[in-house]
Design an enzyme around this catalytic site. Structure first.
Site, short mmCIF file in Angstrom:
data_model
loop_
_atom_site.label_atom_id
_atom_site.label_comp_id
_atom_site.label_asym_id
_atom_site.label_seq_id
_atom_site.Cartn_x
_atom_site.Cartn_y
_atom_site.Cartn_z
N CYS A 17 9.28 -4.77 -5.55
CA CYS A 17 9.82 -5.79 -4.09
C CYS A 17 9.70 -7.51 -5.12
O CYS A 17 9.03 -7.91 -5.65
CB CYS A 17 8.79 -5.88 -3.07
N HIS A 46 -0.51 -2.50 -7.38
CA HIS A 46 -1.20 -1.45 -7.54
C HIS A 46 -0.65 -0.94 -8.31
O HIS A 46 0.10 0.21 -8.07
CB HIS A 46 -1.68 -0.66 -5.97
N GLU A 131 -5.61 -5.28 1.08
CA GLU A 131 -4.66 -5.95 1.83
C GLU A 131 -4.99 -6.09 3.24
O GLU A 131 -4.83 -7.37 4.46
CB GLU A 131 -3.38 -5.39 2.27
#
Length: 316
Positions: A17, A46, A131
């Site tokens: 992304c 990751h 996150e």
């Protein structure tokens, strides 16, 4: 020996992304600008393949700032960090670059805005995920309540039911999150939600692409890391969408060929931190064993791009 026929559906969008692409560029540009070593707090994204590649170029991955020397640049991962981390880096007069995905930063800003308005926060996210830790760390301890499931909603104790807001981790299952939000709104009718959904465009697009291709596939493989939240959600989405065999694989050697015996079609996708090189590796592994017909199953087109921080665009 004749190879059995197999249709491979390549789900799209898949793989990197804009936030992951930006984070990797930040590390590469920092190495070009300041030379090795450049320190990175936590995995930049990751994916072991990506991290190992950057390590080979001179990046040093550490768990905490106290493992970094004061005189070398340090980069914060795409998942975001608690406010205490840049504060400590500033106190030590370190040169640091924040690679937090802008869509995660948007959630941080929302949380701060709600806090400033006197609202207590509820975060929908996975306990222990970087996150979640980073987002909860934007506000003073105790100001953010974490829920993972619908069941968790019944157990949280809030200060004032009329002064609540919620945010979500950006990489969650869209369907699961809808259920948790509905439970929050049912129990706390006054709760305030984000202006725009927190689950990011890339997570949404990859899940919708899997939903479209899963029902017509005998099996679906997600190329991604076991610690990647968005990759694991793709496996769950595929199973719920009607695919009888959905599996996460890091690389082609991880494929369980015995589980795939007798199949006629396989869908392949990749988590947002998995490079296309690993998808190609998986496709090549199928070509070695099957007479493969590849079909692109495109559900959306992505053209999002995020700029790298100004400090990396300026001359040394």
């Amino acid at each position: 020996m004749t190879k059995p026929p197999l249709t491979l559906y390549l789900a799209a969008p898949r793989g990197f992304c804009a936030g992951v692409d930006r984070a990797i560029k930040i590390v590469e540009m920092a190495l070009e600008k300041w030379g090795a070593p450049v320190y990175v707090r936590h995995e930049i994204v990751h994916n072991k393949f990506v991290v190992d590649g950057l390590r080979d170029k001179g990046a040093v991955f550490v768990a905490e700032l106290d493992e970094c020397p004061d005189d070398r640049p340090v980069i914060f991962s795409a998942h975001g960090v608690p406010k205490s981390v840049p504060a400590e880096a500033s106190r030590r007069e370190m040169l640091f670059v924040d690679a937090t995905c802008p869509l995660v930063s948007k959630v941080h800003i929302e949380a701060q805005r709600h806090f400033d308005a006197g609202l207590q926060m509820v975060m929908i996210g996975h306990k222990g995920h970087p996150e979640t830790i980073g987002t909860m760390g934007q506000l003073p301890e105790g100001e953010v309540l974490l829920v993972e499931t619908v069941e968790d909603v019944a157990d949280i104790e809030v200060r004032d039911p009329s002064k609540l807001a919620f945010v979500t981790q950006t990489t969650l299952s869209i369907d699961d999150t809808k259920d948790v939000i509905a439970a929050l709104q049912d129990r706390f009718p006054a709760i305030v939600g984000p202006h725009k959904e927190d689950i990011c465009y890339a997570t949404t697009n990859r899940q919708e692409a899997v939903k479209a291709v899963a029902p017509k596939s005998d099996a679906l493989l997600v190329v991604g890391a076991p610690n990647s939240s968005n990759s694991k959600r793709l496996v769950e989405v595929a199973s719920r969408a009607g695919c009888s065999y959905a599996q996460l694989v890091q690389r082609a050697p991880d494929i369980d060929w015995r589980a795939l015996e007798g199949i006629a079609s396989v869908a392949i996708t990749a988590g947002a931190s998995a490079p296309e090189q690993l998808v190609n590796e998986v496709v090549d592994a199928f070509r070695e064993r099957y007479d493969v017909t590849v079909e692109l199953a495109e559900n959306a087109v992505e053209n999002v791009e995020f700029k790298v921080p100004r400090v990396l665009r300026q001359p040394a």
